[in-house]
Design a protein around this motif. Sequence first.
Motif, PDB file in Angstrom:
ATOM      1  N   VAL A 221       0.798  -1.086  -0.104  1.00 46.86           N
ATOM      2  CA  VAL A 221       0.015   0.137  -0.022  1.00 46.86           C
ATOM      3  C   VAL A 221       0.896   1.175   0.050  1.00 46.86           C
ATOM      4  CG1 VAL A 221      -2.055  -1.073   1.079  1.00 46.86           C
ATOM      5  CG2 VAL A 221      -0.137  -0.096   2.493  1.00 46.86           C
ATOM      6  N   HIS A 222       0.449   2.099  -0.523  1.00 42.30           N
ATOM      7  CA  HIS A 222       1.147   3.741  -0.719  1.00 42.30           C
ATOM      8  C   HIS A 222       0.245   4.635  -0.179  1.00 42.30           C
ATOM      9  CE1 HIS A 222       3.920   1.598  -3.510  1.00 42.30           C
ATOM     10  NE2 HIS A 222       2.909   1.152  -4.167  1.00 42.30           N
ATOM     11  N   ALA A 223       1.014   5.525   0.479  1.00 39.37           N
ATOM     12  CA  ALA A 223       0.030   6.703   1.181  1.00 39.37           C
ATOM     13  C   ALA A 223      -0.193   7.631   0.083  1.00 39.37           C
ATOM     14  CB  ALA A 223       0.991   7.144   2.280  1.00 39.37           C
ATOM     15  N   HIS A 224      -1.280   8.389   0.041  1.00 37.40           N
ATOM     16  CA  HIS A 224      -1.443   9.458  -0.813  1.00 37.40           C
ATOM     17  C   HIS A 224      -1.998  10.660  -0.323  1.00 37.40           C
ATOM     18  CE1 HIS A 224      -5.700   8.510  -0.758  1.00 37.40           C
ATOM     19  NE2 HIS A 224      -5.292   7.167  -0.600  1.00 37.40           N
ATOM     20  N   HIS A 225      -2.145  10.802   1.150  1.00 42.29           N
ATOM     21  CA  HIS A 225      -2.462  11.861   1.873  1.00 42.29           C
ATOM     22  C   HIS A 225      -1.683  11.926   3.203  1.00 42.29           C
ATOM     23  CE1 HIS A 225      -6.598  11.855  -0.255  1.00 42.29           C
ATOM     24  NE2 HIS A 225      -5.901  12.845  -0.674  1.00 42.29           N
ATOM     25  N   ALA A 226      -1.403  13.102   3.756  1.00 43.59           N
ATOM     26  CA  ALA A 226      -0.557  13.065   4.805  1.00 43.59           C
ATOM     27  C   ALA A 226      -1.688  13.581   5.806  1.00 43.59           C
ATOM     28  CB  ALA A 226       0.483  13.782   4.805  1.00 43.59           C
ATOM     29  N   THR A 227      -2.916  13.566   5.545  1.00 45.12           N
ATOM     30  CA  THR A 227      -3.897  14.168   6.342  1.00 45.12           C
ATOM     31  C   THR A 227      -4.888  13.206   7.052  1.00 45.12           C
ATOM     32  OG1 THR A 227      -4.851  14.691   4.422  1.00 45.12           O
ATOM     33  CG2 THR A 227      -4.098  16.482   5.665  1.00 45.12           C
ATOM     34  N   ALA A 228      -5.239  13.308   8.012  1.00 39.76           N
ATOM     35  CA  ALA A 228      -6.523  12.631   8.569  1.00 39.76           C
ATOM     36  C   ALA A 228      -7.561  13.258   9.127  1.00 39.76           C
ATOM     37  CB  ALA A 228      -5.852  11.800   9.493  1.00 39.76           C
ATOM     38  N   LYS A 229      -8.602  12.302   9.413  1.00 36.44           N
ATOM     39  CA  LYS A 229      -9.810  13.376   9.981  1.00 36.44           C
ATOM     40  C   LYS A 229     -10.396  12.561  11.199  1.00 36.44           C
ATOM     41  CE  LYS A 229     -12.980  11.058   6.480  1.00 36.44           C
ATOM     42  NZ  LYS A 229     -12.041  10.182   6.107  1.00 36.44           N
ATOM     43  N   MET A 230     -10.883  13.471  11.920  1.00 32.42           N
ATOM     44  CA  MET A 230     -11.394  12.698  13.586  1.00 32.42           C
ATOM     45  C   MET A 230     -12.383  13.691  14.067  1.00 32.42           C
ATOM     46  SD  MET A 230      -9.067  11.161  16.555  1.00 32.42           S
ATOM     47  CE  MET A 230      -8.127  10.183  15.208  1.00 32.42           C
ATOM     48  N   ASP A 231     -13.174  13.078  14.775  1.00 27.29           N
ATOM     49  CA  ASP A 231     -14.266  14.071  15.621  1.00 27.29           C
ATOM     50  C   ASP A 231     -13.528  14.655  16.883  1.00 27.29           C
ATOM     51  OD1 ASP A 231     -14.328  12.130  17.474  1.00 27.29           O
ATOM     52  OD2 ASP A 231     -16.329  11.415  16.547  1.00 27.29           O
ATOM     53  N   ALA A 232     -14.053  15.442  17.519  1.00 27.78           N
ATOM     54  CA  ALA A 232     -13.294  16.203  18.457  1.00 27.78           C
ATOM     55  C   ALA A 232     -13.115  15.160  19.882  1.00 27.78           C
ATOM     56  CB  ALA A 232     -13.951  17.552  19.048  1.00 27.78           C
ATOM     57  N   ALA A 233     -14.163  14.487  19.757  1.00 24.95           N
ATOM     58  CA  ALA A 233     -13.893  13.469  20.950  1.00 24.95           C
ATOM     59  C   ALA A 233     -13.059  12.507  20.941  1.00 24.95           C
ATOM     60  CB  ALA A 233     -15.472  12.775  21.221  1.00 24.95           C
ATOM     61  N   GLY A 234     -12.682  11.982  19.652  1.00 24.26           N
ATOM     62  CA  GLY A 234     -11.807  11.237  19.275  1.00 24.26           C
ATOM     63  C   GLY A 234     -10.164  11.726  19.406  1.00 24.26           C
ATOM     64  N   VAL A 235     -10.242  12.918  19.079  1.00 27.52           N
ATOM     65  CA  VAL A 235      -8.994  13.638  19.155  1.00 27.52           C
ATOM     66  C   VAL A 235      -8.595  13.980  20.702  1.00 27.52           C
ATOM     67  CG1 VAL A 235      -7.918  16.033  19.236  1.00 27.52           C
ATOM     68  CG2 VAL A 235      -8.963  15.203  17.142  1.00 27.52           C
ATOM     69  N   GLU A 236      -9.440  14.255  21.577  1.00 24.32           N
ATOM     70  CA  GLU A 236      -9.202  14.175  22.882  1.00 24.32           C
ATOM     71  C   GLU A 236      -8.948  12.730  23.425  1.00 24.32           C
ATOM     72  OE1 GLU A 236     -11.301  15.701  27.220  1.00 24.32           O
ATOM     73  OE2 GLU A 236     -12.498  16.041  25.005  1.00 24.32           O
ATOM     74  N   ARG A 237      -9.453  11.810  23.111  1.00 23.75           N
ATOM     75  CA  ARG A 237      -9.266  10.483  23.510  1.00 23.75           C
ATOM     76  C   ARG A 237      -7.937  10.002  23.361  1.00 23.75           C
ATOM     77  NH1 ARG A 237     -13.676   8.831  21.951  1.00 23.75           N
ATOM     78  NH2 ARG A 237     -13.232   7.870  19.951  1.00 23.75           N
ATOM     79  N   VAL A 238      -7.490  10.221  22.106  1.00 24.33           N
ATOM     80  CA  VAL A 238      -6.046   9.555  21.905  1.00 24.33           C
ATOM     81  C   VAL A 238      -5.028  10.908  22.124  1.00 24.33           C
ATOM     82  CG1 VAL A 238      -6.996   8.133  20.206  1.00 24.33           C
ATOM     83  CG2 VAL A 238      -6.046  10.411  19.352  1.00 24.33           C
ATOM     84  N   GLY A 239      -5.187  12.099  22.157  1.00 25.05           N
ATOM     85  CA  GLY A 239      -4.094  12.978  22.586  1.00 25.05           C
ATOM     86  C   GLY A 239      -3.731  13.639  21.193  1.00 25.05           C
TER      87      GLY A 239
END
Length: 350
Positions: A221-239
């Motif tokens: 597999v090859h990466a084609h984006h260096a970006t990700a998406k997540m809701d605010a709760a998920g961002v807080e949960r994983v720091g």
Amino acid sequence: MRPTAAPDPRGPDPASETFERFHDGFWEAAGEEPLERCFRVGAVGIRLRFAGEALVPLYWPAFAPFEAPLDGEDPLEVLIWDSASTGVPAPVLDWRIEDPGLDHVARYDGSEVVALQDWGRPALTLARPADGVAIQHLPAPASVNWLDRASALRFALVALLRPRGLFLIHAAAVGRGGRAALLAGPSGAGKSTLSVACLLAGMEWAGDDYVALEINGRPRVHAHHATAKMDAAGVERVGAGDLVAGGGEPPDFKLVLDAARAAAIAPTLDVGAILVPRRHSGAAALGPASAAQAYAALAPTTMFQPSSRDRETAAALAALVQRVPARSLLLGGDPEENVRAVAEALDGLG
């Protein structure tokens, strides 16, 4: 959707005229010297051409870690322009909606041209895969939303990469030592949250939602984006607060994360395992999964989201699940335990 003149399989694609009008519109907007940025997905070179500077900071960051010179090559090409900053109005679209009940995505698949427009996103993508050219048009820079930035040009890449033997599949990819575990499942299964948690724990990362699969030889597999998406709760949960690069405000629904802030992205990983995550209330745990279960986790959302509905993609996924072992992954409420389960799966590859 389809042009007012329905396609005749024996004749030219009527959408070609629409493609040409948008192509001419880009060059009128760009002038003789559009801004160019070049990058690679695997061995495939891609040139982005921008009509002016307004859209560069909105689209280019997703691809910047893969920047590469393309001298002497015949790269794929995406032409990106908007009407507000360039003063060039878009050509009038004359589409006929096949099913008025399908009010989320309008898609056209012709013999020469494919097109896509989400009703919730004003960006219009037109691609002519045989020529290796796609066009992305927006009314204005302000109309670029979180999904445009987190999954920049996804439909254009789907259409253009497929003839080059790369298939965008709906899965995240994390790994160690160059070997990846694909995280496969529908939206909401936890792929993005888990992949970002693995990234923050020091694992290699190639994508949170879509990666480009190469099935010739050993599966990679090859990466084609260096970006990700997540809701605010998920961002807080994983720091992951330090990775937030935008989004999250109405009418946006998720935050855009810049994965390159955490560590270098892994441009290419060999596929060692397919993990099928599922949320539950207990502790993280690995279990058995069949090739059929892995295919069921990968194929439906890859094939029926606005991406690839062709037999080649289906065949590539079928070959992948026959050649790569699969395991189920029960996700608990502790992100660190979930990451350890992924590491255990990778360690078990030998």
